[in-house]
Design a protein around this motif. Structure first.
Motif, PDB file in Angstrom:
ATOM      1  N   THR A  81      -8.016  10.286 -15.581  1.00 32.08           N
ATOM      2  CA  THR A  81      -8.022  11.738 -14.760  1.00 32.08           C
ATOM      3  C   THR A  81      -6.500  10.835 -13.797  1.00 32.08           C
ATOM      4  N   VAL A  82      -4.965  11.910 -13.568  1.00 30.57           N
ATOM      5  CA  VAL A  82      -4.364  11.141 -12.840  1.00 30.57           C
ATOM      6  C   VAL A  82      -4.355  11.984 -11.497  1.00 30.57           C
ATOM      7  N   PHE A  83      -3.460  11.842 -10.693  1.00 31.63           N
ATOM      8  CA  PHE A  83      -2.869  12.994  -9.506  1.00 31.63           C
ATOM      9  C   PHE A  83      -0.882  12.992  -9.883  1.00 31.63           C
ATOM     10  N   THR A  84      -0.068  13.592 -10.218  1.00 29.18           N
ATOM     11  CA  THR A  84       1.117  13.169 -10.219  1.00 29.18           C
ATOM     12  C   THR A  84       2.213  14.105  -8.800  1.00 29.18           C
ATOM     13  N   SER A  85       2.151  13.148  -7.957  1.00 28.32           N
ATOM     14  CA  SER A  85       3.733  14.132  -7.325  1.00 28.32           C
ATOM     15  C   SER A  85       4.804  14.700  -7.531  1.00 28.32           C
ATOM     16  N   ILE A  86       5.313  16.005  -7.412  1.00 30.17           N
ATOM     17  CA  ILE A  86       5.691  16.593  -8.040  1.00 30.17           C
ATOM     18  C   ILE A  86       7.174  17.008  -6.862  1.00 30.17           C
ATOM     19  N   TYR A  87       7.875  16.428  -6.217  1.00 34.16           N
ATOM     20  CA  TYR A  87       9.039  17.148  -5.557  1.00 34.16           C
ATOM     21  C   TYR A  87       9.465  18.037  -5.088  1.00 34.16           C
ATOM     22  N   VAL A  88       9.973  18.536  -5.619  1.00 35.70           N
ATOM     23  CA  VAL A  88      10.898  19.172  -6.057  1.00 35.70           C
ATOM     24  C   VAL A  88       9.716  20.707  -6.009  1.00 35.70           C
ATOM     25  N   ASP A  89       8.876  20.879  -6.903  1.00 34.83           N
ATOM     26  CA  ASP A  89       8.686  22.351  -6.982  1.00 34.83           C
ATOM     27  C   ASP A  89       6.826  21.764  -5.722  1.00 34.83           C
ATOM     28  N   SER A  90       6.960  20.815  -4.993  1.00 32.64           N
ATOM     29  CA  SER A  90       6.451  21.173  -4.375  1.00 32.64           C
ATOM     30  C   SER A  90       4.153  21.062  -4.557  1.00 32.64           C
ATOM     31  N   GLN A  91       4.053  20.303  -5.579  1.00 35.37           N
ATOM     32  CA  GLN A  91       2.781  20.706  -6.475  1.00 35.37           C
ATOM     33  C   GLN A  91       2.360  19.039  -6.330  1.00 35.37           C
ATOM     34  N   VAL A  92       1.312  19.568  -6.740  1.00 41.36           N
ATOM     35  CA  VAL A  92       0.396  17.568  -7.463  1.00 41.36           C
ATOM     36  C   VAL A  92      -0.620  18.292  -8.499  1.00 41.36           C
ATOM     37  N   THR A  93       0.310  17.400  -9.651  1.00 41.83           N
ATOM     38  CA  THR A  93      -0.195  17.597 -11.501  1.00 41.83           C
ATOM     39  C   THR A  93      -1.502  17.058 -11.515  1.00 41.83           C
ATOM     40  N   LYS A  94      -2.823  17.178 -11.556  1.00 39.05           N
ATOM     41  CA  LYS A  94      -3.915  16.657 -12.312  1.00 39.05           C
ATOM     42  C   LYS A  94      -3.857  16.596 -13.679  1.00 39.05           C
ATOM     43  N   HIS A 127       2.899  22.005   1.125  1.00 38.64           N
ATOM     44  CA  HIS A 127       3.309  21.897   1.338  1.00 38.64           C
ATOM     45  C   HIS A 127       4.322  20.778   2.701  1.00 38.64           C
ATOM     46  N   TYR A 128       5.457  20.491   2.243  1.00 45.56           N
ATOM     47  CA  TYR A 128       6.464  20.444   1.161  1.00 45.56           C
ATOM     48  C   TYR A 128       6.515  19.599   1.168  1.00 45.56           C
ATOM     49  N   ASN A 129       7.610  19.371  -0.321  1.00 44.78           N
ATOM     50  CA  ASN A 129       7.620  18.027  -0.483  1.00 44.78           C
ATOM     51  C   ASN A 129       7.248  16.815  -0.521  1.00 44.78           C
ATOM     52  N   ILE A 130       7.073  17.020  -1.360  1.00 46.73           N
ATOM     53  CA  ILE A 130       5.663  15.684  -1.804  1.00 46.73           C
ATOM     54  C   ILE A 130       6.333  14.863  -1.436  1.00 46.73           C
ATOM     55  N   GLY A 131       6.294  13.734  -1.507  1.00 42.90           N
ATOM     56  CA  GLY A 131       6.751  12.031  -1.331  1.00 42.90           C
ATOM     57  C   GLY A 131       5.649  11.735  -2.486  1.00 42.90           C
ATOM     58  N   HIS A 132       5.430  10.041  -2.099  1.00 44.98           N
ATOM     59  CA  HIS A 132       3.707   9.296  -2.997  1.00 44.98           C
ATOM     60  C   HIS A 132       2.143  10.357  -1.611  1.00 44.98           C
ATOM     61  N   LEU A 133       1.902  10.007  -3.337  1.00 43.72           N
ATOM     62  CA  LEU A 133       0.463  10.729  -2.465  1.00 43.72           C
ATOM     63  C   LEU A 133      -0.318   9.283  -3.039  1.00 43.72           C
ATOM     64  N   MET A 134      -1.788   9.517  -2.815  1.00 45.55           N
ATOM     65  CA  MET A 134      -2.606   8.640  -2.893  1.00 45.55           C
ATOM     66  C   MET A 134      -4.449   8.962  -2.595  1.00 45.55           C
ATOM     67  N   THR A 135      -5.044   8.178  -3.329  1.00 48.88           N
ATOM     68  CA  THR A 135      -6.166   8.078  -3.659  1.00 48.88           C
ATOM     69  C   THR A 135      -6.745   7.560  -2.705  1.00 48.88           C
ATOM     70  N   MET A 136      -8.471   7.661  -2.651  1.00 45.88           N
ATOM     71  CA  MET A 136      -9.722   6.343  -2.461  1.00 45.88           C
ATOM     72  C   MET A 136      -9.251   5.599  -3.300  1.00 45.88           C
ATOM     73  N   GLU A 137      -8.887   3.776  -2.886  1.00 50.27           N
ATOM     74  CA  GLU A 137      -8.815   2.713  -3.796  1.00 50.27           C
ATOM     75  C   GLU A 137      -7.912   2.920  -5.243  1.00 50.27           C
ATOM     76  N   GLY A 138      -7.050   3.715  -4.993  1.00 47.19           N
ATOM     77  CA  GLY A 138      -6.941   4.234  -6.019  1.00 47.19           C
ATOM     78  C   GLY A 138      -5.571   3.123  -6.836  1.00 47.19           C
ATOM     79  N   ASP A 139      -4.948   2.086  -6.516  1.00 44.74           N
ATOM     80  CA  ASP A 139      -4.512   1.487  -6.757  1.00 44.74           C
ATOM     81  C   ASP A 139      -5.502   0.420  -7.309  1.00 44.74           C
ATOM     82  N   SER A 140      -6.555   0.029  -7.061  1.00 51.03           N
ATOM     83  CA  SER A 140      -7.583  -0.969  -7.418  1.00 51.03           C
ATOM     84  C   SER A 140      -7.801  -0.649  -8.734  1.00 51.03           C
ATOM     85  N   VAL A 141      -8.922  -1.161  -9.350  1.00 53.12           N
ATOM     86  CA  VAL A 141      -9.348  -1.206 -10.577  1.00 53.12           C
ATOM     87  C   VAL A 141     -10.764  -0.200 -10.813  1.00 53.12           C
ATOM     88  N   THR A 142     -11.281  -0.206  -9.357  1.00 56.33           N
ATOM     89  CA  THR A 142     -12.325   1.139  -9.635  1.00 56.33           C
ATOM     90  C   THR A 142     -11.890   1.698  -8.357  1.00 56.33           C
TER      91      THR A 142
END
Lengths: 765, 765
Positions: A410-423, A438-453
């Protein structure tokens, strides 16, 4: 009817132990009324309850967000979204004394470029140190894009300890990223330039402009980057961008994406189409894949070229040794995110609707079989896009950055032009949910999302524009970080958080309980070198020493006085104040500012800080403590006297504004005896409770005991003077004795309140 | 059983239209579960509901808090306690470009002292401009204690417009305070020093050290302080402190309290008791009462002495003219707060348990009758304390500062040592309520509490220590502002807010709807002078002009390119970039940073900003937009080329990394045609709705229309090149046409989402 239901509700709620009205004021002041008055929906109340942290409570996660052009790092709690600290990194920040005390000036001086002070940074990507791919809560790293630098922040005290300047780059966006054990920190070039510091005309762009990736060696024992063990790999003049290190099966590799692989050069002022047109013409750009473990061996084997004194593995060598490959990626990508298991990495191109899932296994097979689709203009092997990928999924208009959930696939992607998050599900290529932000998302972040867990639970959408989300504060708006609940199948928006200073580009969040910062330093500590300060001063050992043309003031700070209180120097002398905060109590920071000399220090308990100035103009310069530290904080003052060159020293004689008599002495002593009775009653209360079970109270008792010790000394002095019939000084020292009593009472009352509020129980002696 | 009740509750709640579970996920995710999971009490949920502001909602009040040693002003909302902005005032702040662009450097340069740059301020007391004693939302003033200065912030754009240096003081704590119509701004000295800039030994303290109060004339038309119409009143070397202006019956007078009227001088390093002992020995200090309206007439009549070029009414004159009086006050006071009706003022001494209510009527009678208790050492008449007061009330240990409620006779006093707020009746002298806070409260603040009509509702406790209130972030803790509900009889604690940067000393809050800042500038605006910039540049008129030894770059910024994109100069040339942001859309700020030259600008829509540098080292220096402004923000880049001295200009020739063909052209045009169809459908949606009823959407449509206009121009260029069979440039301009389409789509989609979310309805054409 409504009233009847209301009554039913009240009873039902009480039976469930969940009355929504405060017991104290149920009639007038219940939740229903608040909702009505404030126009809140049920969903709002639920979001409020999910994010509110009551007094003294703790957040579950701590976020470190880059501060963009502010040059600071922003620390905030999740789910409360309360900002806990701005850490000065590339920009001087006087509240912290950062860039104002000599010790931190030395850190900023490490970041000079071509001899020039750089007083800001454009920081983009914070990275937490890792052990076996897990965040370990020890260090934070952050880059400066504008002036290619990396800073090291120690999470033991949340201070910047080191800045290293990239010796070959002129721009650096894609970094830092760390290996799973923080052996290396990666930073990638952005805008191509000669790796040397030479002028090279743009007509030689393709031949002489270059990109690169630098691998900084991190010395975990020292907590510092070791530039002597660091190296770079030369890359083509493609604008390198975000990167990530492999883990698990892909450990040993790093992945760096890019844009403008067209190598286009703008010039709209001369009728050429601008960079934005020429840099987005091709359908694909390139991922740069580098085997950094092999690269480190090449560096050790000396297969490098020195550029500006820094070892660089040239492209020719990298190609020949088989450590460098290119893979096409949808154009103008931004994120580069390796999956927790290390089997995949996901890239999305901002001008494409797809997110692309690359398979490391497929890629390794292509490399093993030398199954290449061609070479670029510099001879680097290019892998076939379709053969390298697991799948592509259309996720929205302007996909940008992907973060991993705790749930598999499961992942989440930021959608800049649509101003949405897609899961979405990256194993099967299926959209799960979409949420408008609202409005124009750049990066997004989950908790310890870059780690192995990754830890799931929350997601933060780093929106670039706030527009109408907040009360307007002029043409320059805050950014908007939106907190999203991802614990369920559907995403739910919880909170809008304005960022009041700086533009965060990326953030990382760590479980709060992994952070164990200390709350005081060993006495006499230089926090920037993490060593005892050579200027530390013990109480009673304060002195002024003239040495090598410098007047060294070895001073101390304790509530509520600065020692020394009077410093007299001659015009033209260089004066160096070295101040040690003698407090042991938590949060008893003292500041120190001198009029006109641009001096402002922050001395936390135990810290020694210095400020050096040239006393170039005769005059009277008050100094004082800038932190409201105690009841007599305003009286924590002194004077720097600068007498004209050649004038004789004034000898320290002072006017007395008042003289005191026996009556004054007796009155003050009576006050003190009465005060002591109050203190004794507080002490009796505390010691009659199980106060030793409460660590904060133990610390407060320790501090109160210190203060009473000081009081006893002042009392002795007072009595000594009185015995000599010097009631003037006897009275003054009696007042000082009282002042220490006030501090002891202050601390004691805090301890008493704590015990009362935390259910301390009476103990038998 | 519990389930049954739960069901009942659910139904009851629904019937009341107040289900506590989100409709979508009632079963799994209701308030009860959240409370249990998060350990919240009913009181917590009520507090959460009272403070939570949903996405897009507005706070009721906006707070301006001093930023202490950070030098900034902090803006936050009440009740959400979310920080909306840090305004750079005395300290450079790169995110805002403050102290980085030439325009704001000129503001900071006004604050130089003895020719030295001062790069911080220790700001203490914000004051809002008033009209007839009401906050009018126009200006904010703030002091620097360390380096006596006052700054003017315009609330039309939340920017610092002016810094004035106090010409005679070396320290200045008690200010600014404004007259009921903002005619004058008061600032009072703190630590005594000679009013001249001379060195005077401390042995002449009583004779030659002085305090003072300065009355700065504020020019409301210009929005600036007029130093030429400002004057001071000389005062004894008592440490003057907080002040207030009278209103109503007391209008025309100002009141300034003080400490250390003992005129004690420390010297603990020489065995003298420290300042804190000698400055708190007497039971009382002095309020300084000054008739400022008469003082202004004396100034106009020339009855002043010039000191450092500044007119000062000397004590002798002030006494002779009957404009200066002293009244004793309990020792070491802090607050000085005139009642909304102007009949009383309240002072509390930190080392006394009493708050003292002074009666202006009684005082005026004493003065009229020349009923004085004596004179001080300087001949100033002293009024009798007991004859001057309405009443005294013991309010707690360490009372500090008092603020007024909207309810008659009701005030709140901060109690430092007890860490409490005491609510009491100052007409009758009765305690109403006490509330414990965490820990060590300094100032407190009610809504518009300093105005003639305080608004009640909320109180903020500005606690100096946070200790264990938040997740630890190292030895330097945030401050803690606690929000308290004062709408009922009993005070209720609602929220703990960490202050992440700076130490606020005082704050003022204004009803949010009184603030009407603009969100863009007139095109080509110098925001610091509030005039058109002489360097403004219109689109298509960008140019590089060499004049008087300076290379002036007249450039523009619009998403997503900088014009010019290439600037070539010779080593040693001075280069001045002047950049105008051409955007009209809200929040479309662009930044501008150049590698190595310490340049970072923030250009909000319409603003013209400049940066001047000396191109002292040959090389290649990328520049770029530092604000994530658009999908192709990373491509908003350029190069400053500095060629070695004597080398011939490179002539702007560039390498082409790619060449494009007819096929590329046709492909791009097809993409654009397809994209236009999408845009048309969005346009059709918007125009089919009542979009003109939504101001934000009207602005978005305006912006999208701009972008489509640009697209049309790029399309024309593309077709022009294609017609000449130059498919390379035809393709690139077709790409640029596409880029404008993307921006139009981005804006259009934002408008569409807004309409969907705000219940727009279909309209008949």
């Amino acid at each position: 009817m409504i009233q009847k239901f209301g009554k039913t509700l009240g009873l039902a709620a009480l039976a469930l132990g969940m009355s929504f009205a405060s017991t104290q004021s149920m009639a007038q002041d219940n939740l229903e009324k608040v909702m009505k008055d404030r126009g809140l929906t049920q969903k709002d109340v639920l979001a409020a309850a999910k994010t509110y942290v009551p007094t003294g409570g703790r957040d579950e996660f701590i976020t470190f967000a880059s501060g963009g052009q502010s040059g600071h790092v922003i620390v905030y709690g999740i789910p409360s979204m309360r900002i806990l600290k701005y850490i000065g990194v590339f920009t001087p920040e006087p509240w912290q004394g950062y860039g104002f005390d000599d010790e931190s000036k030395a850190i900023l001086a490490q970041g000079k470029i071509k001899g020039k002070d750089i007083t800001f940074g454009d920081n983009h990507h914070p990275a937490l140190s890792e052990t076996k791919g897990e965040y370990d809560g020890k260090y934070l790293f952050i880059n400066d894009k504008a002036n290619p630098r990396i800073a090291v922040i120690d999470l033991a005290d949340f201070e910047t300890k080191q800045i290293v300047v990239n010796p070959i780059l002129k721009s650096q966006h894609g970094g830092p990223f760390v290996t799973p054990n923080t052996d290396y920190i990666l930073s990638a070039a952005q805008y191509a330039a000669p790796l040397t510091n030479d002028f090279v005309p743009l007509s030689e762009f393709n031949d002489k402009y270059r990109g690169a990736v630098t691998y900084w060696k991190f010395d975990k024992e020292a907590g510092r980057i070791d530039a002597s063990k660091s190296f770079s790999v030369e890359l083509p003049p493609y604008s390198q961008d975000l990167s990530d290190f492999g883990k698990g099966p892909s450990d040993g590799w790093s992945f760096t994406n890019s844009f403008c692989t067209e190598r286009y050069i703008g010039g709209i002022e001369n009728g050429r189409p601008p960079f934005e047109a020429g840099c987005s013409q091709k359908d694909t750009d390139f991922i740069h894949m580098i085997n950094w473990k092999k690269a480190a061996k090449l560096f050790e084997a000396g297969k490098t070229t020195e550029i500006n004194g820094h070892p660089v593995i040239m492209m020719e060598t990298a190609i020949a040794e088989g450590i460098l490959y290119l893979i096409p990626e949808p154009k103008s990508p931004h994120g580069m995110d390796v999956s927790p298991d290390g089997k995949y990495f996901i890239v999305a191109g901002k001008l494409d609707t797809h997110a692309t899932v690359y398979s490391f296994e497929k890629i390794q097979n292509l490399i093993k079989n030398k199954d290449f689709a061609g070479k670029d203009a510099y001879g680097i092997p290019i892998l076939d896009l379709q053969k390298s990928i697991h799948l592509q999924l259309s996720v929205g208009l302007g996909p940008l950055h992907t973060q991993y959930d705790s749930k598999p696939c499961t992942v989440f992607t930021s959608i800049y032009v649509d101003s949405q998050v897609t899961k979405w599900n990256y194993c099967e290529g299926k959209i799960i949910d979409k949420l408008s932000i609202h409005y124009n998302i750049g990066h997004l972040m989950t908790m310890e999302g870059d780690s192995v867990t990754p830890k799931g639970k929350y997601l933060v959408s780093l929106n670039k524009l706030a527009i109408d989300r907040f009360q307007p504060v002029g043409p320059l708006h805050p950014q908007n970080h939106q907190l999203i609940d991802i614990s369920g199948e559907k995403m739910e928006l919880l909170y809008d958080m304005p960022i009041p200073l700086g533009e965060p580009h990326y953030a990382v969040a760590i479980a709060a309980d992994k952070l164990k910062p200390h709350n005081r330093y060993k006495v006499g500590w230089n926090s920037r070198t993490d060593k005892k300060s050579e200027y530390r001063t013990r109480p009673g050992r304060e002195k002024i020493v003239r040495k090598d043309g410098v007047v060294h003031v070895y001073g101390t700070l304790i509530r509520s006085h600065i020692t020394p209180e009077i410093v007299e120097v001659e015009e033209g002398e260089t004066v160096s104040f070295h101040l040690t905060n003698l407090e042991r109590a938590q949060d008893q920071t003292h500041g120190f500012a001198i009029n006109s000399f641009n001096v402002n220090l922050s001395a936390e308990p135990g810290k020694t800080v210095s400020a050096t100035l040239v006393a170039d103009t005769p005059g009277i310069y008050p100094y004082y403590c800038t932190e409201f530290c105690s009841a007599l904080h305003l009286e924590m003052q002194g004077y720097l006297l600068v007498r004209p060159k050649g004038m004789k020293a004034s000898g320290g004689k002072v006017d007395e504004g008042q003289t005191y008599t026996t009556a004054d002495y007796n009155k003050q002593v009576k006050t003190n005896v009465d005060t002591q009775a109050v203190i004794d009653s507080v002490v009796a209360y505390i010691t009659s409770r199980n106060f030793k079970d409460f660590a904060p109270v133990v610390a407060l008792v320790e501090d109160a005991t210190d203060q009473l010790g000081f009081a006893a000394k002042a009392k002795a002095k007072s009595e000594e003077f009185a015995a000599k019939k010097d009631y003037h000084n006897g009275t003054l020292w009696a007042q000082q004795w009282f002042q220490y009593q006030v501090k002891a009472a202050d601390t004691g009352l805090r301890a008493k309140t704590y015990l009362e509020e935390h259910g301390a129980v009476e103990v038998k002696k």
